[in-house]
Design an enzyme around this catalytic site. Structure first.
Site, PDB file in Angstrom:
ATOM      1  N   PRO A  13      18.338  12.868  -9.289  1.00  0.00           N
ATOM      2  CA  PRO A  13      18.068  11.871 -10.335  1.00  0.00           C
ATOM      3  C   PRO A  13      18.172  10.469  -9.754  1.00  0.00           C
ATOM      4  O   PRO A  13      19.137  10.156  -9.064  1.00  0.00           O
ATOM      5  CB  PRO A  13      19.186  12.119 -11.360  1.00  0.00           C
ATOM      6  N   MET A  14      17.162   9.630 -10.010  1.00  0.00           N
ATOM      7  CA  MET A  14      17.192   8.236  -9.536  1.00  0.00           C
ATOM      8  C   MET A  14      16.732   7.311 -10.648  1.00  0.00           C
ATOM      9  O   MET A  14      15.615   7.464 -11.162  1.00  0.00           O
ATOM     10  CB  MET A  14      16.300   8.069  -8.307  1.00  0.00           C
ATOM     11  N   GLU A  38      18.594   9.256 -14.994  1.00  0.00           N
ATOM     12  CA  GLU A  38      19.636   9.347 -16.017  1.00  0.00           C
ATOM     13  C   GLU A  38      19.228   8.528 -17.246  1.00  0.00           C
ATOM     14  O   GLU A  38      18.833   7.374 -17.134  1.00  0.00           O
ATOM     15  CB  GLU A  38      20.959   8.793 -15.468  1.00  0.00           C
ATOM     16  N   GLN A  83      18.489  14.550 -17.098  1.00  0.00           N
ATOM     17  CA  GLN A  83      19.854  14.099 -16.814  1.00  0.00           C
ATOM     18  C   GLN A  83      20.309  13.053 -17.817  1.00  0.00           C
ATOM     19  O   GLN A  83      19.606  12.091 -18.096  1.00  0.00           O
ATOM     20  CB  GLN A  83      20.009  13.535 -15.405  1.00  0.00           C
ATOM     21  N   CYS A 112      27.544   8.665 -11.294  1.00  0.00           N
ATOM     22  CA  CYS A 112      26.957   7.330 -11.153  1.00  0.00           C
ATOM     23  C   CYS A 112      28.059   6.269 -11.086  1.00  0.00           C
ATOM     24  O   CYS A 112      28.871   6.149 -12.005  1.00  0.00           O
ATOM     25  CB  CYS A 112      26.019   7.018 -12.315  1.00  0.00           C
ATOM     26  N   LYS A 151      26.552  16.882 -12.277  1.00  0.00           N
ATOM     27  CA  LYS A 151      26.541  16.324 -10.920  1.00  0.00           C
ATOM     28  C   LYS A 151      27.769  15.437 -10.760  1.00  0.00           C
ATOM     29  O   LYS A 151      28.010  14.552 -11.583  1.00  0.00           O
ATOM     30  CB  LYS A 151      25.262  15.513 -10.714  1.00  0.00           C
ATOM     31  N   ASN A 210      24.342  17.288  -1.840  1.00  0.00           N
ATOM     32  CA  ASN A 210      23.579  16.038  -1.894  1.00  0.00           C
ATOM     33  C   ASN A 210      24.212  15.009  -0.959  1.00  0.00           C
ATOM     34  O   ASN A 210      25.413  14.809  -0.983  1.00  0.00           O
ATOM     35  CB  ASN A 210      23.573  15.544  -3.346  1.00  0.00           C
ATOM     36  N   ARG A 235      17.429   9.255  -1.567  1.00  0.00           N
ATOM     37  CA  ARG A 235      16.727   8.179  -0.834  1.00  0.00           C
ATOM     38  C   ARG A 235      15.637   8.706   0.098  1.00  0.00           C
ATOM     39  O   ARG A 235      14.575   8.110   0.211  1.00  0.00           O
ATOM     40  CB  ARG A 235      17.730   7.347  -0.032  1.00  0.00           C
TER      41      ARG A 235
END
Length: 328
Positions: A13-14, A38, A83, A112, A151, A210, A235
């Site tokens: 998720p980004m 998210e 997410q 996060c 996560k 991750n 990334r």
């Protein structure tokens, strides 16, 4: 329908990146599971679900507007993970019920480190509240037919992380993604693969590792190092989403152009498309050069199409939509 979380390559998720065009791009190159960006539960509760016949999508829109908060389509139904940011079990459930019929799984963000997440008691703020984590996950598990995952990041000590992972496993979640960094760590700090391995050894549910995946070969390296079931990349996929291709990465120029085409096809928000392109450009180049300046100046998808030589494609797509009243 349960996702199998074993032996999968996963798009992480980004925020502002993981929209429909980018998820489909990653999937086209070989991603098995794709997480959306998210989205906060409060935001979803102000939304309504609408079928978009022009695009062939399901849109979650802010009520009374055309503002798309989440967009998905049948093509990704079996692999897209929604997410959510939340700090409340009841609110999380109400938000999840809005989207659960259109996605493969619902994931709770517990990693996060950004201030907007932590100040609302969400994201990494949850890591120190195991009772609340238990409450949120068990509430979702009890009331949804959709698989539930979460996560996390590493805690202060490996023992703390393992203890939390065991507690999470008891809630019945389908999988656990572990980012091999602590909240205070910077992206440039190396991910601690050995601490992910500690979690893998302690639980029996699939663990998705991750951190520091930049080449296709890294998928296998982290699996060997951690014993994890699956691997998630952020990334590395943002910079060149063909990282998922077993044949090796495609030229960066081709990937950007394909992303622009998918943004046009799915009528992606131009601000979101520009943000993602800028992130891609900054890794290999800089925004002061002509390409960066052109992206910054672009005000519409048509402008981007023109710069990347996709204006004919843009015209073709918009013509094909015209009888139904254009793209909305």
């Amino acid at each position: 329908m349960e996702i199998d979380y074993r032996n999968k390559h996963v798009l992480a998720p980004m925020v502002r990146v993981g929209t429909l065009p980018f998820r489909l791009l990653a999937a086209e190159y070989g991603a098995d599971i794709t997480y959306g960006e998210e989205i906060i539960d409060h935001k979803i509760l102000k939304c309504e679900r609408r079928v978009n016949d022009v695009l062939g999508t399901i849109d979650i829109l802010e009520k009374g507007t055309d503002c798309v908060v989440f967009r998905t389509c049948a093509e990704e139904r079996s692999r897209v993970v929604f997410q959510m940011g939340t700090s409340d079990a009841v609110r999380a459930l109400r938000a999840a019920q809005t989207v659960c019929m259109d996605v493969a799984a619902v994931d709770i963000n517990m990693g996060c480190p950004k201030s907007f997440s932590i100040s609302g008691g969400m994201g990494a703020a949850l890591l120190t509240k195991p009772d609340l984590i238990h409450d949120i996950l068990t509430t979702l598990k009890r009331n949804l037919d959709t698989p539930v995952t979460c996560k996390i990041r590493l805690l202060k000590s490996p023992q703390d992380t393992v203890e939390l992972a065991r507690r999470i496993e008891k809630t019945g979640v389908s999988a656990l993604a572990v980012h091999g960094r602590k909240v205070a760590d910077r992206p440039r700090d190396p991910a601690k693969w050995s601490e992910i391995a500690d979690v893998v050894a302690a639980v029996s549910i699939p663990v998705i590792a991750n951190g520091d995946i930049f080449e296709y070969e890294d998928f296998e390296r982290i699996k060997v190092a951690t014993g994890a079931s699956s691997v998630m990349v952020a990334r590395g996929a943002l910079w060149n989403s063909s990282i998922f291709s077993p044949k090796g990465k495609l030229p960066w120029e081709d990937v950007k152009r394909e992303y622009v085409r998918k943004s046009i096809l799915w009528d992606n928000d131009v601000k979101s498309t520009k943000h993602t392109l800028k992130e891609m450009i900054m890794h290999y180049s800089c925004l002061e050069l002509p390409e960066g300046k052109a992206v910054i100046k672009s005000e519409t998808l048509a402008d981007l199409a023109q710069y990347y030589g996709e204006d004919k494609y843009y015209e073709h797509i918009n013509k094909s939509r015209a009888p139904s009243g254009g793209s909305g």
